[in-house]
Design a protein around this motif. Structure first.
Motif, short mmCIF file in Angstrom:
data_model
loop_
_atom_site.label_atom_id
_atom_site.label_comp_id
_atom_site.label_asym_id
_atom_site.label_seq_id
_atom_site.Cartn_x
_atom_site.Cartn_y
_atom_site.Cartn_z
N ASP A 238 0.82 -1.22 0.00
CA ASP A 238 0.00 0.00 0.00
C ASP A 238 0.86 1.27 0.00
OD1 ASP A 238 -2.39 -1.33 -0.15
OD2 ASP A 238 -2.95 -1.04 1.94
N VAL A 239 2.01 1.23 0.65
CA VAL A 239 2.91 2.39 0.62
C VAL A 239 3.31 2.70 -0.81
CG1 VAL A 239 5.21 3.23 1.27
CG2 VAL A 239 3.81 2.04 2.96
N ASP A 243 2.15 5.89 -3.19
CA ASP A 243 3.17 6.76 -3.78
C ASP A 243 2.95 6.94 -5.28
OD1 ASP A 243 5.93 8.11 -3.65
OD2 ASP A 243 6.26 6.53 -5.14
N LYS A 248 0.61 10.68 0.14
CA LYS A 248 1.58 10.47 1.21
C LYS A 248 1.02 9.49 2.23
CE LYS A 248 3.67 15.06 0.83
NZ LYS A 248 3.96 16.33 1.54
N PRO A 249 1.88 8.63 2.80
CA PRO A 249 1.41 7.67 3.80
C PRO A 249 0.69 8.34 4.96
CG PRO A 249 3.67 7.19 3.16
CD PRO A 249 3.31 8.50 2.53
N LEU A 255 -2.14 3.14 7.15
CA LEU A 255 -0.69 3.18 7.23
C LEU A 255 -0.23 3.89 8.50
CD1 LEU A 255 0.33 3.82 3.51
CD2 LEU A 255 0.42 1.69 4.82
N ARG A 259 2.00 2.27 11.34
CA ARG A 259 3.22 2.92 11.84
C ARG A 259 3.27 2.89 13.37
NH1 ARG A 259 4.85 8.69 9.42
NH2 ARG A 259 4.94 7.32 7.60
N SER A 265 5.50 1.47 6.86
CA SER A 265 4.61 2.59 6.51
C SER A 265 5.33 3.68 5.73
CB SER A 265 4.01 3.20 7.78
OG SER A 265 5.02 3.81 8.58
N ARG A 266 6.61 3.46 5.36
CA ARG A 266 7.37 4.47 4.62
C ARG A 266 8.14 3.79 3.50
NH1 ARG A 266 8.33 5.62 10.12
NH2 ARG A 266 7.77 7.74 10.81
#
Length: 382
Positions: A238-239, A243, A248-249, A255, A259, A265-266
């Motif tokens: 999904d990240v 993108d 943005k997450p 996400l 995190r 999550s990044r």
């Protein structure tokens, strides 16, 4: 070890989808890494509602067929299934399989279309919010679960992909109860993370060849993206998908919930493999924007006044009565029962009762429900 995500360029459904998936899977060890001979493999597709493939609401049959064939080559027994919105009945499943093109896939390949509508409640003490889960039996009976999600925006959760699709392991109308109990977006995001963590899919695949922008997951517009995405980690997938569309997450509640638990999550927390990211130059992707009303919690107002103010700031469903066919799907599937018919037999919403789950918009087969975002609310968007 960092999660690995494979991004493959596939311009449209007339291209060799199976070849693209095979090449992507090679980066992860091949389908035989996940499927052993004789195993029952649930291909958990997105079957939100009875829609044609070109409407970009459901997982495209070309992608499902390609995965079916790859599972069969590995010796697995592919079973196609999902619990759509609304009643979880054999007749509802059959209708959606036919409209979505998946019945033809089953006829061509010999894959099984799940028609078991049974359910089982399990204890899940590891869950943050969900200490027990009621799960469709087709998930419990599978040896391997491979979700095949659709890249779409979402009116409530901003984005729906590899994590959100797993809400479909909850049977039919029981989803409404979860919406009612966890109507705050952070709580619902935590629920989705609980479910994804419980399912722990062996492999996640996303159909991002044609996605949906705007008022998804059903009333938005199809948008060509040209991507197939694969990963053993649905959060990492999904990240990358977010993108691709410029999201943005930090704008994706699932996400952010991930995190908080130390999950991926990044972008810098994963390995991106496959085709060069420079092949995608997607601009101005229409993303629904949720408004922040957390500041009201800091203001010492009486509860009734605070609720009245919230109801005037937050997005709300608006009915386009000229499109409405009086099918009653919105009323029958409204978790808080906030919808009724007026004297002209037109649906109207009680804003005091509405929890903003937008199930009415999500499940309307005629796209007669739109999300209205008040001017002041838009000004307060994060």
């Amino acid at each position: 070890m960092q999660a690995k995500v494979v991004l493959k360029y596939c311009p449209d459904y007339t291209a060799d989808v199976e070849m693209s998936l095979r090449e992507g899977l090679a980066e992860l060890g091949g389908m035989s890494e996940f499927v052993k001979p004789g195993q029952k493999v649930l291909l958990k597709v997105n079957l939100l509602m009875k829609k044609r493939p070109e409407e970009a609401v459901t997982t495209h049959p070309s992608v499902v067929e390609a995965v079916v064939r790859l599972v069969q080559v590995a010796g697995g027994i592919p079973i196609i299934g999902d619990s759509p919105g609304g009643p979880y009945t054999v007749s509802a499943l059959q209708a959606i399989y036919t409209r979505s093109g998946l019945r033809e896939v089953a006829e061509r390949t010999g894959a099984i279309l799940n028609e078991d509508v049974g359910q089982t409640t399990l204890q899940y003490p590891e869950g943050k919010l969900a200490k027990s889960l009621t799960i469709t039996n087709c998930v419990l009976d599978a040896d391997v679960v491979i979700p095949i999600s659709k890249l779409k925006t979402h009116g409530m959760m901003t984005f729906t992909g590899a994590v959100k699709i797993l809400f479909g392991v909850i049977p039919g109308l029981l989803k409404a109860e979860y919406h009612l109990k966890m109507f705050k977006i952070p709580d619902f995001a935590d629920l989705l993370v609980d479910i994804a963590s419980w399912v722990s899919p062996a492999l996640s695949i996303m159909d991002g060849i044609v996605g949906m922008e705007g008022d998804g997951p059903s009333a938005g517009k199809p948008r060509n993206i040209g991507a197939l995405i694969l990963s053993t980690d649905p959060f990492a997938l999904d990240v990358v998908a977010a993108d691709l569309i410029g999201l943005k997450p930090e704008k994706v509640p699932t996400l952010m919930a991930a995190r908080a638990r130390g999950l991926t999550s990044r972008l810098n927390e994963l390995q991106l493999k496959g085709d060069s990211r420079t092949l995608w130059r997607i601009q101005d992707f229409l993303i629904p924007k949720a408004i922040s009303t957390n500041f009201l919690d800091m203001v010492p107002l009486p509860r009734k006044i605070k609720r009245f103010t919230l109801n005037r700031l937050r997005p709300r469903p608006v009915f386009e009565h000229e499109k409405c066919k009086r099918c009653m799907d919105c009323i029958n599937n409204c978790p808080p029962k906030a919808l009724t018919l007026d004297e002209n037999q037109r649906p109207v919403v009680d804003l005091e009762a509405c929890i903003r789950c937008f199930c009415c918009q999500e499940l309307c087969p005629h796209q007669a429900v739109k999300l209205f975002k008040p001017w002041l609310g838009r000004k307060l968007i994060k």
